[in-house]
Write a protein that holds these residues in place. Sequence first.
Motif, mmCIF file in Angstrom:
data_model
loop_
_atom_site.group_PDB
_atom_site.id
_atom_site.type_symbol
_atom_site.label_atom_id
_atom_site.label_comp_id
_atom_site.label_asym_id
_atom_site.label_seq_id
_atom_site.Cartn_x
_atom_site.Cartn_y
_atom_site.Cartn_z
ATOM 1 N N GLY A 221 36.401 54.461 -6.454
ATOM 2 C CA GLY A 221 35.290 53.567 -6.121
ATOM 3 C C GLY A 221 35.244 53.249 -4.643
ATOM 4 O O GLY A 221 34.165 53.242 -4.021
ATOM 5 N N VAL A 222 36.403 53.005 -4.044
ATOM 6 C CA VAL A 222 36.460 52.722 -2.610
ATOM 7 C C VAL A 222 36.042 53.956 -1.817
ATOM 8 O O VAL A 222 35.322 53.864 -0.807
ATOM 9 C CB VAL A 222 37.883 52.266 -2.210
ATOM 10 C CG1 VAL A 222 37.989 52.122 -0.696
ATOM 11 C CG2 VAL A 222 38.231 50.949 -2.893
ATOM 12 N N ALA A 223 36.481 55.140 -2.262
ATOM 13 C CA ALA A 223 36.098 56.380 -1.589
ATOM 14 C C ALA A 223 34.578 56.580 -1.631
ATOM 15 O O ALA A 223 33.973 57.082 -0.674
ATOM 16 C CB ALA A 223 36.807 57.566 -2.238
ATOM 17 N N LEU A 224 33.947 56.165 -2.739
ATOM 18 C CA LEU A 224 32.489 56.259 -2.859
ATOM 19 C C LEU A 224 31.812 55.351 -1.839
ATOM 20 O O LEU A 224 30.826 55.744 -1.202
ATOM 21 C CB LEU A 224 32.063 55.874 -4.279
ATOM 22 C CG LEU A 224 30.562 55.933 -4.575
ATOM 23 C CD1 LEU A 224 30.064 57.372 -4.511
ATOM 24 C CD2 LEU A 224 30.271 55.329 -5.956
ATOM 25 N N VAL A 225 32.328 54.138 -1.669
ATOM 26 C CA VAL A 225 31.783 53.213 -0.676
ATOM 27 C C VAL A 225 31.814 53.854 0.706
ATOM 28 O O VAL A 225 30.821 53.830 1.454
ATOM 29 C CB VAL A 225 32.600 51.901 -0.657
ATOM 30 C CG1 VAL A 225 32.174 51.020 0.536
ATOM 31 C CG2 VAL A 225 32.419 51.136 -1.956
ATOM 32 N N ILE A 226 32.951 54.460 1.057
ATOM 33 C CA ILE A 226 33.106 55.054 2.381
ATOM 34 C C ILE A 226 32.242 56.299 2.530
ATOM 35 O O ILE A 226 31.513 56.467 3.525
ATOM 36 C CB ILE A 226 34.588 55.398 2.638
ATOM 37 C CG1 ILE A 226 35.441 54.121 2.591
ATOM 38 C CG2 ILE A 226 34.760 56.116 3.965
ATOM 39 C CD1 ILE A 226 36.932 54.390 2.519
ATOM 40 N N GLY A 227 32.312 57.178 1.522
ATOM 41 C CA GLY A 227 31.612 58.454 1.619
ATOM 42 C C GLY A 227 30.111 58.316 1.679
ATOM 43 O O GLY A 227 29.445 58.977 2.495
ATOM 44 N N VAL A 228 29.533 57.452 0.820
ATOM 45 C CA VAL A 228 28.076 57.266 0.815
ATOM 46 C C VAL A 228 27.642 56.365 1.959
ATOM 47 O O VAL A 228 26.675 56.651 2.671
ATOM 48 C CB VAL A 228 27.620 56.692 -0.540
ATOM 49 C CG1 VAL A 228 26.117 56.390 -0.499
ATOM 50 C CG2 VAL A 228 27.931 57.660 -1.662
ATOM 51 N N GLY A 229 28.371 55.274 2.167
ATOM 52 C CA GLY A 229 27.991 54.318 3.204
ATOM 53 C C GLY A 229 27.989 54.903 4.598
ATOM 54 O O GLY A 229 27.190 54.485 5.455
ATOM 55 N N ALA A 230 28.857 55.878 4.854
ATOM 56 C CA ALA A 230 28.942 56.469 6.191
ATOM 57 C C ALA A 230 27.610 57.072 6.637
ATOM 58 O O ALA A 230 27.310 57.123 7.842
ATOM 59 C CB ALA A 230 30.033 57.532 6.215
ATOM 60 N N PHE A 231 26.778 57.525 5.682
ATOM 61 C CA PHE A 231 25.493 58.142 6.023
ATOM 62 C C PHE A 231 24.416 57.106 6.337
ATOM 63 O O PHE A 231 23.329 57.467 6.789
ATOM 64 C CB PHE A 231 25.015 59.032 4.867
ATOM 65 C CG PHE A 231 25.859 60.271 4.679
ATOM 66 C CD1 PHE A 231 25.672 61.378 5.486
ATOM 67 C CD2 PHE A 231 26.845 60.307 3.706
ATOM 68 C CE1 PHE A 231 26.440 62.526 5.324
ATOM 69 C CE2 PHE A 231 27.627 61.441 3.527
ATOM 70 C CZ PHE A 231 27.428 62.555 4.339
ATOM 71 N N PHE A 232 24.683 55.824 6.104
ATOM 72 C CA PHE A 232 23.674 54.786 6.316
ATOM 73 C C PHE A 232 24.077 53.799 7.410
ATOM 74 O O PHE A 232 23.468 52.738 7.550
ATOM 75 C CB PHE A 232 23.433 54.021 5.003
ATOM 76 C CG PHE A 232 22.775 54.853 3.941
ATOM 77 C CD1 PHE A 232 21.396 54.874 3.803
ATOM 78 C CD2 PHE A 232 23.538 55.651 3.099
ATOM 79 C CE1 PHE A 232 20.786 55.651 2.828
ATOM 80 C CE2 PHE A 232 22.941 56.431 2.104
ATOM 81 C CZ PHE A 232 21.553 56.441 1.977
ATOM 82 N N ILE A 233 25.091 54.159 8.184
ATOM 83 C CA ILE A 233 25.549 53.265 9.253
ATOM 84 C C ILE A 233 24.524 53.224 10.381
ATOM 85 O O ILE A 233 24.055 54.261 10.857
ATOM 86 C CB ILE A 233 26.920 53.722 9.802
ATOM 87 C CG1 ILE A 233 28.014 53.465 8.761
ATOM 88 C CG2 ILE A 233 27.254 52.996 11.106
ATOM 89 C CD1 ILE A 233 29.382 53.989 9.164
ATOM 90 N N ASN A 234 24.178 52.014 10.776
ATOM 91 C CA ASN A 234 23.330 51.778 11.952
ATOM 92 C C ASN A 234 24.226 51.119 12.996
ATOM 93 O O ASN A 234 24.600 49.953 12.852
ATOM 94 C CB ASN A 234 22.158 50.878 11.585
ATOM 95 C CG ASN A 234 21.268 50.549 12.783
ATOM 96 O OD1 ASN A 234 21.526 51.007 13.901
ATOM 97 N ND2 ASN A 234 20.241 49.747 12.564
ATOM 98 N N THR A 235 24.579 51.870 14.033
ATOM 99 C CA THR A 235 25.555 51.344 14.998
ATOM 100 C C THR A 235 25.070 50.079 15.707
ATOM 101 O O THR A 235 25.882 49.333 16.272
ATOM 102 C CB THR A 235 25.902 52.415 16.046
ATOM 103 O OG1 THR A 235 24.705 52.881 16.674
ATOM 104 C CG2 THR A 235 26.626 53.595 15.391
ATOM 105 N N ALA A 236 23.767 49.808 15.650
ATOM 106 C CA ALA A 236 23.258 48.566 16.250
ATOM 107 C C ALA A 236 23.847 47.345 15.554
ATOM 108 O O ALA A 236 23.974 46.272 16.167
ATOM 109 C CB ALA A 236 21.733 48.538 16.173
ATOM 110 N N ASN A 237 24.221 47.506 14.278
ATOM 111 C CA ASN A 237 24.825 46.387 13.546
ATOM 112 C C ASN A 237 26.224 46.040 14.054
ATOM 113 O O ASN A 237 26.757 44.992 13.718
ATOM 114 C CB ASN A 237 24.904 46.717 12.049
ATOM 115 C CG ASN A 237 23.554 46.727 11.387
ATOM 116 O OD1 ASN A 237 22.666 45.958 11.747
ATOM 117 N ND2 ASN A 237 23.374 47.618 10.414
#
Length: 504
Positions: A221-237
């Motif tokens: 589950g944690v790997a899913l958070v990292i793997g999917v979330g990495a594609f939606f990172i907005n560095t402005a945040n």
Amino acid sequence: MSLAKFLRHKSVEQLQAEVGQRKDFRRVLGLWQLTAIGIGGIIGVGIFVLAGQQAALNAGPAVALSFIIAGFGSACAALCYAEFAGLIPVTGSAYTYGYAVLGEGAAWIIGWDLLLEYALVVAVVAIGWSGYVQVLLATAGVHLPEWAQKSMSADTMKYYWQQGMASVGMQAAHPVAAPTDSHRFNVIAAGVSLLVAVLLSVKTEWGARLNTVIVGIKVLGVALVIGVGAFFINTANWHPFVPERIFDDKGVGHFGWHGVLTGASVVFFAVFGYDTLTTAAEEARNPQRDLPRAVLLSLAVAMVLYIAVSLVLTGIVPYASLSGEASVSDAFNAIGLPWISNVIAVAAVIGVISVLFAFMLGAARIWFALSRDGLLPAWFARVHPRYGTPARPTMILGIFTAVVAGLLPIGEVAELVNIGTLSAFILICASVLVLRVRKPELERKFRTPAVWFIAPLGILFSLALIWGLPWITFERFAIWMALGLIVYFTYGVRHSKLNASTRG
């Protein structure tokens, strides 16, 4: 009472000789089961709740730095724990190590301290677990009555306390307003605490096997958070990475570098847990080899996952939106991925049970060790005749943690947890140094590298993190320790198994 009684101790050689003689538990745990207990104890509410909350309240995107600071200090202590675990593979963890090096009085303080800390970790985790269960229930259209959804807030508790005092003629100088919500008792958090206590009261290997499966699901589950979330990172945040320090209307400071340190003090709750596996030393098949390995392996895996998740969370949504009790699910809902949110909630619901398992197991074993040594009544040191588990302290802990989880808000409990564990870490790091001087000839299956650098650094980090905690935490900790000293001086010192050899 003479100082000699306070300082009397079991020798390391005596404890090592007892390892093969102990028959209280069955040796059923291998390296991977021990490592799973460690990972299960570390990864849980820290990822699924506290990472987001501390980003929103104290550190902003720099919550990743909070984890690194806390993890670095924890790693120093973990290396010291690993040396002791290979040297003295006996149930009781830090309590037993302190007994061998610092004496009975210091050991009692450590044991009494960790007994409360481990129990409160169970309560904190149960509260976080409840938030994710309710996310899933809401998805299915099921909603609990409002009174059963959450515990009372701190202000609501103060209100009822003041009402109680007023009933006996004691009026408060600054009355608190009546609560505006109906939250009274977290039913789900209380229920899971009792359920885990029942599970741990039956055969240890059953629980350990289930725990290993649960940990696997959680890591996926944690790997899913990292793997999917990495594609939606907005560095402005991530800008500013360390937000400017501000003060709220109550004068409490947030953010800035002090906020990063405060965040580290709170998330430190999330980077220990490996110590729980050392409490199961007498249930390990090859404790002197496997315990040190499991300690270091479990912490290494957890730290990589924590840092990655904290960066992903603060990258996909503004950190101010992460204050909820199901912050990871909330973040993925906010970016339009509700299916990921539901999968994460399922993984959290299943996976966080392993944290409850690890800390309830640790608390029960420490209670058992205290009682076996005579510092608490021997009634608690009798294993179940059928299951071979310390069922009596386990079920009492289940009831206690159910009440705490049901009544108290998560922040109030989490702050009290950390000060006790940090104090134990300081004593463990100091004990390694003392034993290196006092008994340099002992065969150590694992030796802390650069011990005269690592152990003092662990002490300094722990002191720094203690400094970052709110003052009220110190007051509550002092009350618990004062109560512990009363128990020791009125009962433990006279009933200790070592009393016969020092009497007179």
